[in-house]
Design a protein around this motif. Structure first.
Motif, PDB file in Angstrom:
ATOM      1  N   PHE A 108      -5.365   7.047  -2.101  1.00 11.64           N
ATOM      2  CA  PHE A 108      -5.818   5.662  -2.048  1.00 11.64           C
ATOM      3  C   PHE A 108      -5.048   4.815  -3.065  1.00 11.64           C
ATOM      4  O   PHE A 108      -4.582   3.722  -2.754  1.00 11.64           O
ATOM      5  CB  PHE A 108      -7.325   5.608  -2.319  1.00 11.64           C
ATOM      6  N   GLN A 109      -4.882   5.343  -4.276  1.00  9.50           N
ATOM      7  CA  GLN A 109      -4.125   4.623  -5.303  1.00  9.50           C
ATOM      8  C   GLN A 109      -2.668   4.462  -4.889  1.00  9.50           C
ATOM      9  O   GLN A 109      -2.067   3.397  -5.063  1.00  9.50           O
ATOM     10  CB  GLN A 109      -4.211   5.357  -6.642  1.00  9.50           C
ATOM     11  N   MET A 110      -2.088   5.520  -4.335  1.00 11.70           N
ATOM     12  CA  MET A 110      -0.695   5.455  -3.899  1.00 11.70           C
ATOM     13  C   MET A 110      -0.536   4.433  -2.769  1.00 11.70           C
ATOM     14  O   MET A 110       0.420   3.652  -2.759  1.00 11.70           O
ATOM     15  CB  MET A 110      -0.201   6.827  -3.428  1.00 11.70           C
ATOM     16  N   ALA A 111      -1.468   4.420  -1.837  1.00 12.50           N
ATOM     17  CA  ALA A 111      -1.400   3.460  -0.734  1.00 12.50           C
ATOM     18  C   ALA A 111      -1.477   2.032  -1.268  1.00 12.50           C
ATOM     19  O   ALA A 111      -0.765   1.137  -0.783  1.00 12.50           O
ATOM     20  CB  ALA A 111      -2.521   3.714   0.269  1.00 12.50           C
ATOM     21  N   GLY A 112      -2.304   1.804  -2.275  1.00 10.49           N
ATOM     22  CA  GLY A 112      -2.409   0.480  -2.881  1.00 10.49           C
ATOM     23  C   GLY A 112      -1.108   0.057  -3.549  1.00 10.49           C
ATOM     24  O   GLY A 112      -0.657  -1.090  -3.393  1.00 10.49           O
ATOM     25  N   MET A 113      -0.508   0.975  -4.280  1.00  7.53           N
ATOM     26  CA  MET A 113       0.778   0.672  -4.927  1.00  7.53           C
ATOM     27  C   MET A 113       1.851   0.381  -3.875  1.00  7.53           C
ATOM     28  O   MET A 113       2.615  -0.574  -4.008  1.00  7.53           O
ATOM     29  CB  MET A 113       1.223   1.833  -5.824  1.00  7.53           C
ATOM     30  N   ASN A 114       1.894   1.216  -2.833  1.00  7.61           N
ATOM     31  CA  ASN A 114       2.885   1.002  -1.774  1.00  7.61           C
ATOM     32  C   ASN A 114       2.679  -0.333  -1.084  1.00  7.61           C
ATOM     33  O   ASN A 114       3.647  -1.020  -0.745  1.00  7.61           O
ATOM     34  CB  ASN A 114       2.842   2.147  -0.758  1.00  7.61           C
ATOM     35  N   SER A 115       1.439  -0.727  -0.893  1.00 12.12           N
ATOM     36  CA  SER A 115       1.137  -2.003  -0.266  1.00 12.12           C
ATOM     37  C   SER A 115       1.637  -3.171  -1.117  1.00 12.12           C
ATOM     38  O   SER A 115       2.127  -4.167  -0.589  1.00 12.12           O
ATOM     39  CB  SER A 115      -0.362  -2.131  -0.027  1.00 12.12           C
ATOM     40  N   HIS A 116       1.534  -3.018  -2.431  1.00 10.76           N
ATOM     41  CA  HIS A 116       2.066  -4.062  -3.317  1.00 10.76           C
ATOM     42  C   HIS A 116       3.593  -4.096  -3.274  1.00 10.76           C
ATOM     43  O   HIS A 116       4.194  -5.165  -3.362  1.00 10.76           O
ATOM     44  CB  HIS A 116       1.594  -3.855  -4.764  1.00 10.76           C
ATOM     45  N   LEU A 117       4.208  -2.929  -3.134  1.00 13.20           N
ATOM     46  CA  LEU A 117       5.669  -2.870  -3.076  1.00 13.20           C
ATOM     47  C   LEU A 117       6.202  -3.481  -1.783  1.00 13.20           C
ATOM     48  O   LEU A 117       7.250  -4.129  -1.780  1.00 13.20           O
ATOM     49  CB  LEU A 117       6.160  -1.424  -3.207  1.00 13.20           C
ATOM     50  N   ASN A 118       5.482  -3.216  -0.677  1.00 10.72           N
ATOM     51  CA  ASN A 118       5.917  -3.751   0.616  1.00 10.72           C
ATOM     52  C   ASN A 118       4.708  -3.837   1.550  1.00 10.72           C
ATOM     53  O   ASN A 118       4.344  -2.842   2.180  1.00 10.72           O
ATOM     54  CB  ASN A 118       6.992  -2.868   1.228  1.00 10.72           C
ATOM     55  N   PRO A 119       4.114  -5.015   1.660  1.00 12.20           N
ATOM     56  CA  PRO A 119       2.922  -5.169   2.506  1.00 12.20           C
ATOM     57  C   PRO A 119       3.212  -5.030   4.003  1.00 12.20           C
ATOM     58  O   PRO A 119       2.269  -4.932   4.796  1.00 12.20           O
ATOM     59  CB  PRO A 119       2.419  -6.581   2.167  1.00 12.20           C
ATOM     60  N   ASP A 120       4.476  -4.974   4.397  1.00 15.11           N
ATOM     61  CA  ASP A 120       4.817  -4.825   5.813  1.00 15.11           C
ATOM     62  C   ASP A 120       4.771  -3.367   6.284  1.00 15.11           C
ATOM     63  O   ASP A 120       4.881  -3.101   7.476  1.00 15.11           O
ATOM     64  CB  ASP A 120       6.211  -5.390   6.088  1.00 15.11           C
ATOM     65  N   VAL A 121       4.649  -2.432   5.346  1.00 20.86           N
ATOM     66  CA  VAL A 121       4.567  -1.016   5.702  1.00 20.86           C
ATOM     67  C   VAL A 121       3.141  -0.557   5.439  1.00 20.86           C
ATOM     68  O   VAL A 121       2.648  -0.645   4.315  1.00 20.86           O
ATOM     69  CB  VAL A 121       5.581  -0.164   4.895  1.00 20.86           C
ATOM     70  N   GLU A 122       2.490  -0.090   6.485  1.00 19.05           N
ATOM     71  CA  GLU A 122       1.086   0.314   6.424  1.00 19.05           C
ATOM     72  C   GLU A 122       0.974   1.815   6.152  1.00 19.05           C
ATOM     73  O   GLU A 122       1.806   2.592   6.592  1.00 19.05           O
ATOM     74  CB  GLU A 122       0.417  -0.010   7.766  1.00 19.05           C
ATOM     75  N   THR A 123      -0.069   2.200   5.428  1.00 18.56           N
ATOM     76  CA  THR A 123      -0.353   3.625   5.206  1.00 18.56           C
ATOM     77  C   THR A 123      -1.559   4.018   6.048  1.00 18.56           C
ATOM     78  O   THR A 123      -2.568   3.318   6.053  1.00 18.56           O
ATOM     79  CB  THR A 123      -0.648   3.909   3.722  1.00 18.56           C
ATOM     80  N   VAL A 124      -1.427   5.137   6.752  1.00 12.26           N
ATOM     81  CA  VAL A 124      -2.496   5.662   7.589  1.00 12.26           C
ATOM     82  C   VAL A 124      -2.816   7.071   7.104  1.00 12.26           C
ATOM     83  O   VAL A 124      -1.910   7.868   6.835  1.00 12.26           O
ATOM     84  CB  VAL A 124      -2.062   5.708   9.074  1.00 12.26           C
ATOM     85  N   PHE A 125      -4.096   7.355   6.996  1.00 15.20           N
ATOM     86  CA  PHE A 125      -4.539   8.686   6.568  1.00 15.20           C
ATOM     87  C   PHE A 125      -5.010   9.487   7.772  1.00 15.20           C
ATOM     88  O   PHE A 125      -5.783   8.988   8.591  1.00 15.20           O
ATOM     89  CB  PHE A 125      -5.690   8.575   5.569  1.00 15.20           C
ATOM     90  N   LEU A 126      -4.542  10.719   7.869  1.00 18.13           N
ATOM     91  CA  LEU A 126      -5.028  11.644   8.887  1.00 18.13           C
ATOM     92  C   LEU A 126      -5.749  12.787   8.183  1.00 18.13           C
ATOM     93  O   LEU A 126      -5.164  13.447   7.313  1.00 18.13           O
ATOM     94  CB  LEU A 126      -3.870  12.221   9.713  1.00 18.13           C
ATOM     95  N   MET A 127      -6.983  12.992   8.557  1.00 21.64           N
ATOM     96  CA  MET A 127      -7.736  14.122   8.007  1.00 21.64           C
ATOM     97  C   MET A 127      -7.183  15.412   8.602  1.00 21.64           C
ATOM     98  O   MET A 127      -6.857  15.462   9.788  1.00 21.64           O
ATOM     99  CB  MET A 127      -9.228  14.007   8.359  1.00 21.64           C
ATOM    100  N   SER A 128      -7.090  16.424   7.778  1.00 18.16           N
ATOM    101  CA  SER A 128      -6.677  17.733   8.283  1.00 18.16           C
ATOM    102  C   SER A 128      -7.722  18.240   9.260  1.00 18.16           C
ATOM    103  O   SER A 128      -8.909  17.959   9.110  1.00 18.16           O
ATOM    104  CB  SER A 128      -6.555  18.735   7.137  1.00 18.16           C
ATOM    105  N   SER A 129      -7.285  18.979  10.248  1.00 18.11           N
ATOM    106  CA  SER A 129      -8.226  19.628  11.158  1.00 18.11           C
ATOM    107  C   SER A 129      -9.068  20.613  10.369  1.00 18.11           C
ATOM    108  O   SER A 129      -8.622  21.158   9.349  1.00 18.11           O
ATOM    109  CB  SER A 129      -7.467  20.374  12.256  1.00 18.11           C
ATOM    110  N   ASP A 130     -10.266  20.855  10.841  1.00 19.88           N
ATOM    111  CA  ASP A 130     -11.205  21.738  10.136  1.00 19.88           C
ATOM    112  C   ASP A 130     -10.567  23.062   9.725  1.00 19.88           C
ATOM    113  O   ASP A 130     -10.743  23.524   8.605  1.00 19.88           O
ATOM    114  CB  ASP A 130     -12.431  22.037  11.003  1.00 19.88           C
TER     115      ASP A 130
END
Length: 181
Positions: A108-130
């Motif tokens: 979450f922190q990394m995604a926030g930093m990346n968003s500040h660096l470039n708001p045009d690139v989105e971060t998506v999280f995928l949960m691992s399969s069980d």
């Protein structure tokens, strides 16, 4: 004609696990082209060199049963800021895998930093399969180094690479011990 949706799934992949492959397959279904970015990241003291990890991931992708999906996945190494790498390959999406709640805070922190660096690139999280939530490269290496069976966590090809690397290291350690001082 719209631009292709390009995503980047970054990691060290030292070694690539079944959990990584699960995320790769699922991420590739979300984009037109997926770039698996193998981070150089020597600071983590990887077991395998960058080119070995790139080859390992590429080999696993080559063995995916869905050939059309595999054809849309590319493996590249990078040693720059992730956001710079994403922009250099035309990606508008960074895919991050989450295993547990403990991963979320850091990601979450990394995604926030990346968003500040470039708001045009989105971060998506995928949960691992069980069945893959508990797998980590670090545990695979530890279990394998101590002679445990890692066949449930990585492919047979990766098991062979791990055995070969551990044998090399044992041989190197034996050479150091056997060398007169």
């Amino acid at each position: 004609m719209s631009q292709p949706r390009i995503g980047v799934y970054p990691g060290t992949f030292d070694p690539v696990t079944n959990g990584h492959l699960d995320v790769i397959v699922r991420a590739a279904a979300l984009v037109d082209r997926l770039i698996v970015g193998v981070a150089k990241n020597d600071g983590k003291g990887p077991l395998f060199k960058t080119d070995e990890r790139v080859a390992m991931v590429a080999d696993e992708i080559a063995h995916l049963p869905d050939r059309a999906l595999a054809a849309r996945i590319e493996v590249r190494s990078f040693d720059v800021l992730l956001m710079n790498f994403a922009v250099s390959v035309g990606a508008r999406l960074i895919i991050r895998g989450l295993r547990a709640v403990s991963d979320f805070e850091y990601e979450f922190q990394m995604a926030g930093m990346n968003s500040h660096l470039n708001p045009d690139v989105e971060t998506v999280f995928l949960m691992s399969s069980d069945r893959h939530q508990f797998i980590s490269s670090r545990f695979v290496k530890e279990i394998g180094w101590l002679g445990g069976d890692v066949g449930h966590f990585v492919s047979p090809r990766v098991v062979d690479r791990l055995k070969a690397r551990f044998a090399e290291q044992d041989h190197a350690a034996a050479q150091v011990v056997a060398t007169p001082g």
